[in-house]
Scaffold this motif. Structure first.
Motif, PDB file in Angstrom:
ATOM      1  N   PHE A   1      -3.929 -55.829 -20.000  1.00  0.00           N
ATOM      2  CA  PHE A   1      -4.303 -54.629 -18.965  1.00  0.00           C
ATOM      3  C   PHE A   1      -3.331 -54.258 -18.834  1.00  0.00           C
ATOM      4  O   PHE A   1      -2.092 -54.295 -18.167  1.00  0.00           O
ATOM      5  CB  PHE A   1      -4.663 -55.008 -17.681  1.00  0.00           C
ATOM      6  N   ILE A   2      -3.137 -53.377 -19.811  1.00  0.00           N
ATOM      7  CA  ILE A   2      -1.523 -52.121 -20.335  1.00  0.00           C
ATOM      8  C   ILE A   2      -2.189 -50.472 -19.218  1.00  0.00           C
ATOM      9  O   ILE A   2      -3.133 -50.265 -19.663  1.00  0.00           O
ATOM     10  CB  ILE A   2      -1.847 -51.915 -20.826  1.00  0.00           C
ATOM     11  N   ALA A   3      -1.042 -50.284 -18.493  1.00  0.00           N
ATOM     12  CA  ALA A   3      -0.823 -49.116 -18.323  1.00  0.00           C
ATOM     13  C   ALA A   3       0.116 -48.138 -18.684  1.00  0.00           C
ATOM     14  O   ALA A   3       1.440 -48.706 -19.626  1.00  0.00           O
ATOM     15  CB  ALA A   3      -0.314 -49.009 -16.726  1.00  0.00           C
ATOM     16  N   LEU A   4      -0.294 -47.232 -19.886  1.00  0.00           N
ATOM     17  CA  LEU A   4       0.221 -46.068 -20.309  1.00  0.00           C
ATOM     18  C   LEU A   4       0.817 -45.018 -19.738  1.00  0.00           C
ATOM     19  O   LEU A   4       0.749 -44.429 -19.535  1.00  0.00           O
ATOM     20  CB  LEU A   4      -0.273 -46.003 -21.458  1.00  0.00           C
ATOM     21  N   VAL A   5       2.472 -44.613 -19.098  1.00  0.00           N
ATOM     22  CA  VAL A   5       2.907 -43.763 -18.485  1.00  0.00           C
ATOM     23  C   VAL A   5       3.236 -43.119 -18.895  1.00  0.00           C
ATOM     24  O   VAL A   5       4.122 -43.577 -20.341  1.00  0.00           O
ATOM     25  CB  VAL A   5       3.362 -44.338 -16.879  1.00  0.00           C
ATOM     26  N   GLY A   6       3.849 -42.464 -18.372  1.00  0.00           N
ATOM     27  CA  GLY A   6       4.946 -40.851 -19.106  1.00  0.00           C
ATOM     28  C   GLY A   6       4.355 -39.620 -18.930  1.00  0.00           C
ATOM     29  O   GLY A   6       3.950 -39.141 -18.971  1.00  0.00           O
TER      30      GLY A   6
ATOM     31  N   VAL B   1      -1.982 -46.384  -9.360  1.00  0.00           N
ATOM     32  CA  VAL B   1      -2.701 -46.829 -10.787  1.00  0.00           C
ATOM     33  C   VAL B   1      -2.099 -48.164 -11.250  1.00  0.00           C
ATOM     34  O   VAL B   1      -3.066 -49.675 -11.586  1.00  0.00           O
ATOM     35  CB  VAL B   1      -4.100 -45.836 -11.267  1.00  0.00           C
ATOM     36  N   ALA B   2      -1.138 -47.956 -12.075  1.00  0.00           N
ATOM     37  CA  ALA B   2       0.155 -48.580 -12.710  1.00  0.00           C
ATOM     38  C   ALA B   2       0.187 -50.039 -11.997  1.00  0.00           C
ATOM     39  O   ALA B   2      -0.300 -50.655 -12.723  1.00  0.00           O
ATOM     40  CB  ALA B   2       1.116 -47.938 -13.570  1.00  0.00           C
ATOM     41  N   SER B   3       0.737 -49.799 -10.899  1.00  0.00           N
ATOM     42  CA  SER B   3       1.604 -50.793 -10.315  1.00  0.00           C
ATOM     43  C   SER B   3      -0.015 -51.634  -9.345  1.00  0.00           C
ATOM     44  O   SER B   3       0.427 -53.211  -9.277  1.00  0.00           O
ATOM     45  CB  SER B   3       2.317 -50.088  -8.425  1.00  0.00           C
ATOM     46  N   LYS B   4      -1.218 -51.184  -8.838  1.00  0.00           N
ATOM     47  CA  LYS B   4      -1.998 -52.202  -8.353  1.00  0.00           C
ATOM     48  C   LYS B   4      -2.901 -52.778  -9.838  1.00  0.00           C
ATOM     49  O   LYS B   4      -3.165 -53.666  -9.212  1.00  0.00           O
ATOM     50  CB  LYS B   4      -2.922 -51.182  -7.462  1.00  0.00           C
ATOM     51  N   TYR B   5      -2.997 -51.900 -11.044  1.00  0.00           N
ATOM     52  CA  TYR B   5      -4.025 -53.045 -11.509  1.00  0.00           C
ATOM     53  C   TYR B   5      -3.212 -53.425 -12.871  1.00  0.00           C
ATOM     54  O   TYR B   5      -3.792 -54.451 -13.398  1.00  0.00           O
ATOM     55  CB  TYR B   5      -5.270 -51.395 -12.272  1.00  0.00           C
ATOM     56  N   ALA B   6      -2.812 -52.896 -13.526  1.00  0.00           N
ATOM     57  CA  ALA B   6      -1.306 -53.123 -14.779  1.00  0.00           C
ATOM     58  C   ALA B   6      -1.120 -54.912 -14.482  1.00  0.00           C
ATOM     59  O   ALA B   6      -0.775 -54.940 -13.485  1.00  0.00           O
ATOM     60  CB  ALA B   6      -0.985 -51.979 -15.189  1.00  0.00           C
TER      61      ALA B   6
END
Ligand SMILES: Nc1ncnc2c1ncn2[C@@H]1O[C@H](COP(=O)(O)OP(=O)(O)OP(=O)(O)O)[C@@H](O)[C@H]1O
Ligand SMILES: [Mg+2]
Length: 286
Positions: free
Chosen positions: A38-43, A205-210
């Motif tokens: 489960f990857i969050a791609l941020v930037g 979202v990134a912190s809760k799910y990824a």
């Protein structure tokens, strides 16, 4: 046998003079499994996130370097259907993806294209998951942005890929719809071992799910690892102007004020609350 980038660079245009190529992705080394991630791609905007995920189902091919999808090196002659059946992508702008006359047909398009059976059933089930059964007879062109996004997501769910890539899936959804979608993706990941890749600007979202976070900056990967480590890297977060999740922010402020030794690295409201109760409970008892 996953998604493997080796020294990949990408340019939208390749002018005759090589030195003037503007690469929007450079030096990409990345390995993604087709199960359990489960990857969050941020930037930041324009950092290359959408470009990167479009390479993951071979919509865009590397300008330089090597990309392997499901064990096959991507070349202009590679058969793409078997890859796209296993690696599904929901675009950032779902209106680009829509072309059928009813929502039901739109959702069934993917499964039909891949020669799957029980099209109506598949479309109905995917629509139920996304809470859009009431829209099945409508023309997709009459829908709101949020409804259209749900249709685009349902159409990917209907093909049941191993890897689901969603480019900013929560934009245009109301808070409840957003939470429902993310919980649903979490369940797909946990109960069915699917790999989920979500592009998001939302650090909550990134912190809760990824489980893993990838940070892109100006076309390069500047972080690729677990979230605990990332949210402890103050310098990196500051350098790339990334937000801490709210749960970390509040705990940092409380720790600065009360100095009770809070573990500030909590990534959901409930974990933050548990940490506060733990520490302040202990303080009370003394
Ligand atoms: N079709 C295109 N043709 C030419 N340049 C493009 C095209 N699509 C994107 N770019 C450029 O490539 C770079 C990366 O864009 P990309 O859309 O991948 O960024 P992003 O991180 O997804 O941004 P956002 O957060 O705004 O969605 C940007 O400089 C953008 O202007
Ligand atoms: Mg984008």
């Amino acid at each position: 046998m996953g998604i493997v980038f080796s020294k990949v660079a990408f340019a939208y245009y390749r002018p005759r003079k090589k030195q003037s190529v503007r690469f929007v992705l450079e030096d990409i080394d990345l390995n993604i499994e087709t199960t359990n991630e489960f990857i969050a791609l941020v930037g930041h905007t324009g950092s290359g996130k959408s470009t990167l995920v479009q390479m993951m189902n071979a919509l865009l091919l590397p300008t330089e370097g090597k990309l392997e999808l499901l064990g096959k090196t991507v070349t202009p002659t590679l058969k793409l259907k078997p890859i796209r059946e296993k690696i599904g992508l929901v675009f950032q702008f779902p209106e680009y993806q829509v072309f059928e006359e009813t929502v039901a047909k739109e959702i069934a398009f993917g499964p039909k294209n891949f020669g799957m059976k029980d099209l109506e059933q598949r479309a109905k089930e995917a629509a139920e998951v996304m809470g859009i059964t009431g829209l099945l007879d409508r023309s997709p062109f009459t829908l709101s942005g949020g409804q259209l996004r749900k249709v685009a997501i349902a159409s990917i769910l209907a093909t049941n890929p191993d890897v689901l890539i969603l480019d900013e899936p929560t934009v245009g959804l109301d808070p409840l719809g957003k939470d429902d979608l993310l919980k649903f993706l979490k369940n797909l990941n946990e109960a069915m071992n699917k790999t989920i890749i979500v592009i998001t600007h939302d650090m909550e979202v990134a912190s809760k799910y990824a489980k893993r976070i990838i940070v892109l900056n100006q076309g390069r990967i500047v972080y690729n690892g677990d979230k605990k480590t990332l949210f402890a890297m103050d310098d990196l977060l500051e350098k790339y102007n990334l937000n801490y999740p709210n749960s970390v922010k509040i705990l940092r402020q409380m720790e600065a004020k009360f100095g009770v030794g809070l573990d500030v690295n909590q990534h959901s409201v409930s974990d933050a609350y548990a940490e506060i109760v733990k520490k302040f409970g202990e303080t009370d008892e003394q």
